[in-house]
Design a protein around this motif. Sequence first.
Motif, PDB file in Angstrom:
ATOM      1  N   ALA A 121      21.132  32.112 -31.251  1.00  0.00           N
ATOM      2  CA  ALA A 121      22.093  32.570 -33.097  1.00  0.00           C
ATOM      3  C   ALA A 121      23.143  32.234 -33.279  1.00  0.00           C
ATOM      4  CB  ALA A 121      22.466  34.104 -32.371  1.00  0.00           C
ATOM      5  N   ARG A 122      24.053  31.659 -32.251  1.00  0.00           N
ATOM      6  CA  ARG A 122      24.768  30.967 -32.561  1.00  0.00           C
ATOM      7  C   ARG A 122      24.640  29.478 -34.019  1.00  0.00           C
ATOM      8  NH1 ARG A 122      30.662  30.881 -32.367  1.00  0.00           N
ATOM      9  NH2 ARG A 122      31.528  29.527 -33.974  1.00  0.00           N
ATOM     10  N   PHE A 144      21.279  33.044 -42.169  1.00  0.00           N
ATOM     11  CA  PHE A 144      22.179  34.597 -41.122  1.00  0.00           C
ATOM     12  C   PHE A 144      21.154  35.274 -41.615  1.00  0.00           C
ATOM     13  CE2 PHE A 144      25.743  31.920 -44.374  1.00  0.00           C
ATOM     14  CZ  PHE A 144      26.199  31.595 -43.673  1.00  0.00           C
ATOM     15  N   GLN A 145      20.329  35.592 -41.809  1.00  0.00           N
ATOM     16  CA  GLN A 145      19.408  36.735 -41.632  1.00  0.00           C
ATOM     17  C   GLN A 145      18.562  35.965 -40.021  1.00  0.00           C
ATOM     18  OE1 GLN A 145      16.717  36.587 -45.190  1.00  0.00           O
ATOM     19  NE2 GLN A 145      17.975  38.289 -46.075  1.00  0.00           N
ATOM     20  N   LYS A 146      18.139  35.156 -40.093  1.00  0.00           N
ATOM     21  CA  LYS A 146      17.845  34.574 -39.167  1.00  0.00           C
ATOM     22  C   LYS A 146      19.008  35.217 -37.578  1.00  0.00           C
ATOM     23  CE  LYS A 146      15.087  32.958 -35.337  1.00  0.00           C
ATOM     24  NZ  LYS A 146      13.224  33.487 -35.297  1.00  0.00           N
ATOM     25  N   LEU A 190      28.659  37.602 -33.516  1.00  0.00           N
ATOM     26  CA  LEU A 190      28.329  37.030 -34.096  1.00  0.00           C
ATOM     27  C   LEU A 190      27.349  37.564 -35.880  1.00  0.00           C
ATOM     28  CD1 LEU A 190      26.429  34.965 -31.882  1.00  0.00           C
ATOM     29  CD2 LEU A 190      28.196  33.536 -32.841  1.00  0.00           C
ATOM     30  N   ASP A 191      26.735  38.676 -35.459  1.00  0.00           N
ATOM     31  CA  ASP A 191      26.623  39.603 -36.428  1.00  0.00           C
ATOM     32  C   ASP A 191      27.299  40.317 -37.143  1.00  0.00           C
ATOM     33  OD1 ASP A 191      24.038  39.865 -34.898  1.00  0.00           O
ATOM     34  OD2 ASP A 191      24.167  42.205 -35.235  1.00  0.00           O
ATOM     35  N   GLN A 192      28.595  40.429 -36.873  1.00  0.00           N
ATOM     36  CA  GLN A 192      29.544  40.498 -38.122  1.00  0.00           C
ATOM     37  C   GLN A 192      30.111  38.895 -38.863  1.00  0.00           C
ATOM     38  OE1 GLN A 192      34.159  41.031 -37.165  1.00  0.00           O
ATOM     39  NE2 GLN A 192      34.655  42.288 -38.312  1.00  0.00           N
ATOM     40  N   ARG A 193      30.229  37.410 -38.325  1.00  0.00           N
ATOM     41  CA  ARG A 193      30.363  36.593 -39.000  1.00  0.00           C
ATOM     42  C   ARG A 193      29.092  36.451 -39.978  1.00  0.00           C
ATOM     43  NH1 ARG A 193      32.906  32.111 -35.026  1.00  0.00           N
ATOM     44  NH2 ARG A 193      34.511  33.388 -34.200  1.00  0.00           N
ATOM     45  N   ALA A 194      27.437  36.887 -39.823  1.00  0.00           N
ATOM     46  CA  ALA A 194      26.497  36.114 -40.296  1.00  0.00           C
ATOM     47  C   ALA A 194      26.236  37.478 -41.169  1.00  0.00           C
ATOM     48  CB  ALA A 194      25.303  36.819 -39.358  1.00  0.00           C
TER      49      ALA A 194
END
Length: 489
Positions: A437-438, A460-462, A475-479
Motif C-alpha cells: 500500500a505504501r 492512489f486507487q491501488k 495511508l487511505d487518507q493520504r491516497a
Amino acid sequence: MLPAVLLFAVPGYGQKHFDFSPGCRQAYRAIVQLRLEEGERLLTAERKRDPGNLIPDFLGNYIDFFQLFFNENAADYPAVKVRMERRLGSMADGPESSPYSLFTRSVIHFQWAAIKVKLGSNLDAGLEFRRSFLESQACRQKFPSFGPALMLSGAMKVVASTIPDGYKWLSNLLGIRGSVKEGMGELGQFLGMDDEWSVLFRDEATFYYLYLQFYILNQHEQVFAYIRRQNLDIRNNYLYTYLYANLCINDQQSALAAQIIEGRSKAPGYLDMPVWDLELGYAALNHLEPGTPVYLERFLQRFKGRFYVKDALEKLSWYYYLKGNQGAADSLRREVTRRGSAEADADRQALAAARKGMWPDKVLLQARLLTDGGYFTEALRSLQGVSTSSYTRPEERCELAYRLGRIYDGLARKDDAITAYLTTIKTGAGLREYYAARAALQAGYIYEGRGDCERAVEFFQKCLSLKDHDYKNSLDQRAKAGIARCAGQ
C-alpha cells in the motif's frame, strides 16, 4: 474590517461582553507560543480589571487544551471537562451582536474534539467537530467580514473530505460539505487578510495551514520554504518549534529535527512537554545513536498519556535488539501489550508486532531506520550484498523491495524507485504488512510530481484497494487526498 461597535457591546460594569483588549491580545500571543505561565498571569490581571469580559475565560480554554493535548494527563481531565462546559455556557451568555459569540464556541468545540480523539472517544469527538463546524459556518454567514471564522471552517473541510473508509461512519455523521481545494483556499484567504483580527490569529492559522499542506497536499518543499521565507520563530514559539521538528521527522530529516528541538529557547515559563524526548528519541534511533534510550526512557517515565506509548516502547526495543541486548528487547516488547492505547496507527502496528512475536530481520530494520532518518547513502550501503535469495519468508522479500524503493526515492533515483515499488506491490498485495500500500502511494507521488495525474490516480486507487494491512487509515487518507489533488478538488 468589522467596526468595533459590531464586535463589542458597550457594557456596564460586570455586564457580559467580548473585549479582546490589549492585555488579552498579549495573553493570546503568549499562550499560542506555549508560554502558558505568562499567559495565565495576564489573564488573571484582565479578569480583575474587567470582570464581565468573556475573552479571558475563552483564552483560558487554550491553556487547558494545550496542557491536555500535549501531555494527556488523565488526572486533569475531570476538572478540565467541567471548565470547558462552563465556558461554553458563558460564551452563550455574551452579546449575539459580536462574532465572538459564535466563534468562541466554535473554537472550544474544536479543541474539545481534539481532546476526545486523544481519549479514544471518536463518536463524541465527531459530535464536537460537527458542532464546531456548524458554529463557524453560522459565524461566517452572520459576520461575513470576520476572517477568523475561515480558519476553522477551512481546516475542518480539508480533514472531513479526506476521512478514510475506516471512519466513513464519522464522515456521514459530520455531514460537512467541502473539499481539500475549498478548505485550503479558505485558510489561504484568511492568511492573506491584514485586518487586526486576522493578524491576531495568524500564528494559529499558520500552524493549521502548514500541517495540512504537508500531510494532505504533500507539498513538503513548499512548507519548508514557507517557514524559511516567513522567518517563523522556531526558537521562541514552541508551537512552531513542535511543528517544524515534527514535519522534519516525517520528512526523513532526523538530524535537522534534533537540531531544531535542541535549539529551542530554554527560558522558564513554557509548557513542559515530554514529547520533546519522544521526537529526539525517534531522531536518535534513526541513526542508532547512543542517546536513543536516554530520550525514549525519559519520555516513557514522564509522559502521563497513552498516545504513542506503544510506539515508543517498540522503538526502544528495536534499539536494544539491534545492539544485541535481547533480554531488554523482549522485556520492552511485553510492555507494548500492557501499556498505552492502540488508537494511533503506529501504536496499533506496534501492538500487532508484539502479539505476533517475531522479530524483524536486523539488516532490513537497520535499513528502515536509516531511510526514515534521511541517511539514504548509508541505508543503501547497509543492503550491499543482500538480495531476495537472502530471504525465504515472502514478507521479508517484499520488504527488501520496498526498502530499496524508499532509498532510491530519497536519492532521487525515481525510475529505480518505481521499479522497486512495482515489485513490492506485486509481491505484497496479499500480505498483512503495509509495504504494498505504501509503495503504491509513493509511486503515485512520483507520477503526480511528474504531472502524470492519470498514472498517479491509478496508484492512489491501488493503495485504497488494498485491504487489511497495517497503517490502513492513515495511508487511505493520504491516497484520497492525492486523488482529490489530481482531480483539482
